[in-house]
Scaffold this motif. Structure first.
Motif, PDB file in Angstrom:
ATOM      1  N   GLU A  49     103.726 -23.016   3.835  1.00 39.86           N
ATOM      2  CA  GLU A  49     101.970 -22.777   3.668  1.00 39.86           C
ATOM      3  C   GLU A  49     101.179 -24.013   3.300  1.00 39.86           C
ATOM      4  OE1 GLU A  49     102.826 -18.203   2.210  1.00 39.86           O
ATOM      5  OE2 GLU A  49     101.891 -19.817   0.724  1.00 39.86           O
ATOM      6  N   ILE A  50     100.077 -24.025   3.811  1.00 37.89           N
ATOM      7  CA  ILE A  50      98.978 -25.129   3.249  1.00 37.89           C
ATOM      8  C   ILE A  50      97.769 -24.422   2.803  1.00 37.89           C
ATOM      9  CG2 ILE A  50      97.786 -27.085   4.268  1.00 37.89           C
ATOM     10  CD1 ILE A  50      99.776 -27.245   6.602  1.00 37.89           C
ATOM     11  N   THR A  51      97.551 -24.644   1.535  1.00 37.28           N
ATOM     12  CA  THR A  51      96.360 -23.990   0.977  1.00 37.28           C
ATOM     13  C   THR A  51      95.201 -25.194   0.949  1.00 37.28           C
ATOM     14  OG1 THR A  51      97.911 -22.944  -0.327  1.00 37.28           O
ATOM     15  CG2 THR A  51      95.534 -23.052  -1.112  1.00 37.28           C
ATOM     16  N   LEU A  52      94.013 -24.557   1.308  1.00 34.08           N
ATOM     17  CA  LEU A  52      92.732 -25.440   1.377  1.00 34.08           C
ATOM     18  C   LEU A  52      92.033 -24.805   0.623  1.00 34.08           C
ATOM     19  CD1 LEU A  52      92.542 -25.457   5.256  1.00 34.08           C
ATOM     20  CD2 LEU A  52      94.111 -27.052   3.911  1.00 34.08           C
ATOM     21  N   ASP A  53      91.247 -25.626  -0.298  1.00 35.43           N
ATOM     22  CA  ASP A  53      90.138 -25.308  -1.175  1.00 35.43           C
ATOM     23  C   ASP A  53      89.119 -26.340  -0.893  1.00 35.43           C
ATOM     24  OD1 ASP A  53      90.837 -23.031  -3.021  1.00 35.43           O
ATOM     25  OD2 ASP A  53      92.427 -24.204  -3.216  1.00 35.43           O
ATOM     26  N   GLY A  54      87.629 -25.825  -0.659  1.00 38.25           N
ATOM     27  CA  GLY A  54      86.660 -26.940  -0.501  1.00 38.25           C
ATOM     28  C   GLY A  54      85.328 -26.272   0.298  1.00 38.25           C
ATOM     29  N   PRO A  55      84.313 -27.019   0.593  1.00 39.86           N
ATOM     30  CA  PRO A  55      83.429 -26.687   1.316  1.00 39.86           C
ATOM     31  C   PRO A  55      83.843 -25.935   2.565  1.00 39.86           C
ATOM     32  CG  PRO A  55      83.059 -28.943   0.710  1.00 39.86           C
ATOM     33  CD  PRO A  55      84.171 -28.510   0.411  1.00 39.86           C
ATOM     34  N   LYS A  56      82.876 -24.698   2.960  1.00 41.24           N
ATOM     35  CA  LYS A  56      83.428 -23.936   3.922  1.00 41.24           C
ATOM     36  C   LYS A  56      83.531 -24.807   5.287  1.00 41.24           C
ATOM     37  CE  LYS A  56      82.129 -19.424   2.285  1.00 41.24           C
ATOM     38  NZ  LYS A  56      81.073 -18.220   2.970  1.00 41.24           N
ATOM     39  N   PRO A  57      82.579 -25.546   5.588  1.00 42.52           N
ATOM     40  CA  PRO A  57      82.613 -26.311   6.891  1.00 42.52           C
ATOM     41  C   PRO A  57      83.844 -27.216   6.853  1.00 42.52           C
ATOM     42  CG  PRO A  57      80.497 -26.189   6.073  1.00 42.52           C
ATOM     43  CD  PRO A  57      81.299 -25.928   4.944  1.00 42.52           C
ATOM     44  N   SER A  58      84.125 -27.966   5.777  1.00 42.91           N
ATOM     45  CA  SER A  58      85.294 -28.645   5.766  1.00 42.91           C
ATOM     46  C   SER A  58      86.757 -27.988   5.759  1.00 42.91           C
ATOM     47  CB  SER A  58      85.592 -29.650   4.616  1.00 42.91           C
ATOM     48  OG  SER A  58      84.350 -30.518   4.485  1.00 42.91           O
ATOM     49  N   VAL A  59      86.820 -26.768   5.365  1.00 45.48           N
ATOM     50  CA  VAL A  59      87.865 -25.965   5.232  1.00 45.48           C
ATOM     51  C   VAL A  59      88.151 -25.449   6.793  1.00 45.48           C
ATOM     52  CG1 VAL A  59      88.993 -23.743   4.383  1.00 45.48           C
ATOM     53  CG2 VAL A  59      88.132 -25.408   2.901  1.00 45.48           C
ATOM     54  N   HIS A  60      87.024 -24.865   7.245  1.00 45.24           N
ATOM     55  CA  HIS A  60      87.166 -24.383   8.713  1.00 45.24           C
ATOM     56  C   HIS A  60      87.710 -25.449   9.706  1.00 45.24           C
ATOM     57  CE1 HIS A  60      86.205 -22.214  12.329  1.00 45.24           C
ATOM     58  NE2 HIS A  60      85.258 -23.213  12.924  1.00 45.24           N
ATOM     59  N   LEU A  61      87.112 -26.778   9.638  1.00 47.43           N
ATOM     60  CA  LEU A  61      87.593 -27.916  10.536  1.00 47.43           C
ATOM     61  C   LEU A  61      88.995 -28.073  10.020  1.00 47.43           C
ATOM     62  CD1 LEU A  61      85.851 -29.456  12.672  1.00 47.43           C
ATOM     63  CD2 LEU A  61      85.726 -31.436  11.017  1.00 47.43           C
ATOM     64  N   ILE A  62      89.509 -28.199   9.103  1.00 47.23           N
ATOM     65  CA  ILE A  62      90.916 -28.683   8.680  1.00 47.23           C
ATOM     66  C   ILE A  62      91.959 -27.493   9.137  1.00 47.23           C
ATOM     67  CG2 ILE A  62      92.704 -28.924   7.034  1.00 47.23           C
ATOM     68  CD1 ILE A  62      90.424 -30.044   5.146  1.00 47.23           C
ATOM     69  N   GLU A  63      91.481 -25.898   9.344  1.00 48.93           N
ATOM     70  CA  GLU A  63      92.227 -24.934   9.739  1.00 48.93           C
ATOM     71  C   GLU A  63      92.298 -25.242  11.271  1.00 48.93           C
ATOM     72  OE1 GLU A  63      92.016 -19.979  10.093  1.00 48.93           O
ATOM     73  OE2 GLU A  63      90.099 -21.122   9.585  1.00 48.93           O
ATOM     74  N   THR A  64      91.095 -25.240  11.823  1.00 48.94           N
ATOM     75  CA  THR A  64      91.139 -25.597  13.340  1.00 48.94           C
ATOM     76  C   THR A  64      92.011 -26.931  13.602  1.00 48.94           C
ATOM     77  OG1 THR A  64      88.733 -24.819  13.487  1.00 48.94           O
ATOM     78  CG2 THR A  64      89.774 -25.937  15.217  1.00 48.94           C
ATOM     79  N   LEU A  65      92.075 -27.780  12.730  1.00 39.81           N
ATOM     80  CA  LEU A  65      93.001 -29.029  13.228  1.00 39.81           C
ATOM     81  C   LEU A  65      94.425 -28.730  12.967  1.00 39.81           C
ATOM     82  CD1 LEU A  65      93.176 -32.082  13.331  1.00 39.81           C
ATOM     83  CD2 LEU A  65      93.137 -32.351  10.863  1.00 39.81           C
ATOM     84  N   ILE A  66      94.758 -27.837  12.134  1.00 37.95           N
ATOM     85  CA  ILE A  66      96.255 -27.459  11.972  1.00 37.95           C
ATOM     86  C   ILE A  66      96.616 -26.578  13.045  1.00 37.95           C
ATOM     87  CG2 ILE A  66      97.669 -26.130  10.518  1.00 37.95           C
ATOM     88  CD1 ILE A  66      95.982 -26.972   8.177  1.00 37.95           C
ATOM     89  N   SER A  67      95.677 -25.820  13.503  1.00 38.03           N
ATOM     90  CA  SER A  67      96.008 -24.951  14.828  1.00 38.03           C
ATOM     91  C   SER A  67      96.234 -25.894  16.135  1.00 38.03           C
ATOM     92  CB  SER A  67      94.906 -23.997  14.909  1.00 38.03           C
ATOM     93  OG  SER A  67      94.707 -23.133  14.113  1.00 38.03           O
TER      94      SER A  67
END
Length: 334
Positions: A49-67
């Motif tokens: 599991e990778i937990t992300l906390d931060g501004p919504k645009p950055s979290v969304h970009l990291i989620e997309t990056l991991i995908s």
């Protein structure tokens, strides 16, 4: 932790079939690239599991990056800190990294050749879509290597019946006359980068046979004069060292069923002082002609050691400064 309307808390679960080390990297080198690129986010890894906390645009970009990273891993593409950096840059430009980095050009002896940057992908696509393509950019951007890969691909798929690789034999500080050996032996060092690229893509034992039969020809530019090149994939390398007359001579060798790729770096011209580079002039002449494409690669497309890109940029800044101080400087280097 409770997320505010402008922040987000997200847990990304990596499938158990994917080893976590391939996602986060040996000694966490890949996830550190992500952390450095998104300093406004907190990234925690626990199990799969990778937990992300931060501004919504950055979290969304990291989620997309991991995908996207997971897609690349499934298609056999290897992930490196450099490829993750490039993936982040692509996502910030609204480009899917998997569309760029998973498209194979050629596979040989377990090695797959792919475009590694967005501009490289555009260059490869331009070769598929045009008869004449110019790849212009600094050292290390894959101009010649990708062109040779496309040539081998075209030969193997029987789109062409031969490959012709050529370079101008222009001295870069040395003199041909002082080299030992016959004319052929004197010229060989200038053609060595083309031989090296071929050896990466074709069984080395078969190259002498293909060259003897004329299926592959590696020759200096002067050998092209007076010929019509039909049903061939033709590459002119180091085109910045052609004169305007030589460039015209080469381009008019184009025959039926052929593709031409011209590569060069206009910042590394070795022509005698006062001789205009054919590569500098040709864009003004051919820019409006259909089926001719000009592809620009930059220091961001350098796929050698990352220091090479920084060196290219440093020289660019130096030359701009010199040109601003001395208007004759640019003319002397053109």
């Amino acid at each position: 932790m409770t997320a505010s309307p402008s922040t987000s808390h997200l847990v990304v679960v990596v499938p158990t079939a994917t080893p976590m080390v391939s996602v986060i990297g040996t000694r966490d080198e890949l996830i550190r690239v992500v952390e450095k690129s998104f300093p406004d986010c907190v990234i925690l890894v626990r199990g799969n599991e990778i937990t992300l906390d931060g501004p919504k645009p950055s979290v969304h970009l990291i989620e997309t990056l991991i995908s996207e990273m997971l897609v690349m891993l499934r298609t056999g593409a290897s992930l490196t800190p450099e490829s993750v950096e490039r993936s982040i840059s692509m996502l910030r430009s609204d480009v899917r990294p998997a569309d760029v980095l998973t498209s194979s050009i050629l596979s040989n002896r377990g090695k797959t050749i792919r475009a590694k940057t967005l501009n490289q992908k555009r260059y490869v696509d331009a070769i598929d879509e045009n008869t004449v393509v110019f790849g212009i950019g600094p050292a290390g951007t894959g101009k010649t290597y990708l062109a040779v890969a496309k040539a081998v691909q075209a030969l193997q798929s029987k789109q062409v019946s031969r490959i012709i690789l050529t370079r101008p034999a222009v001295e870069a500080g040395e003199r041909l006359g002082f080299l030992p050996g016959t004319l052929s032996e004197k010229i060989d060092p200038y053609l060595r980068p083309l031989y090296d690229a071929l050896h990466d893509m074709i069984d080395p034992d078969s190259i002498p046979r293909l060259m003897t039969s004329g299926v592959i020809e590696v020759a200096p530019l002067a050998y092209m004069r007076g010929r019509t090149l039909n049903d061939a994939f033709i590459i002119l390398d180091e085109a910045q060292n052609t004169s305007a007359e030589q460039m015209k001579m080469f381009l008019t060798r184009l025959g039926f069923g052929s593709t031409m790729v011209i590569t060069g770096d206009v910042t590394q011209i070795d022509l005698p002082s006062g001789t205009a580079s054919g590569l500098r002039v040709v864009r003004d002449i051919l820019d409006d002609i259909d089926d001719v494409a000009f592809c620009e690669l930059t220091s961001t497309d350098v796929v050698r050691h990352k220091l090479v890109g920084q060196i290219v940029d440093a020289y660019g800044r130096y030359e701009e400064k010199r040109a601003a101080q001395d208007p004759k400087f640019e003319r002397r280097n053109s």
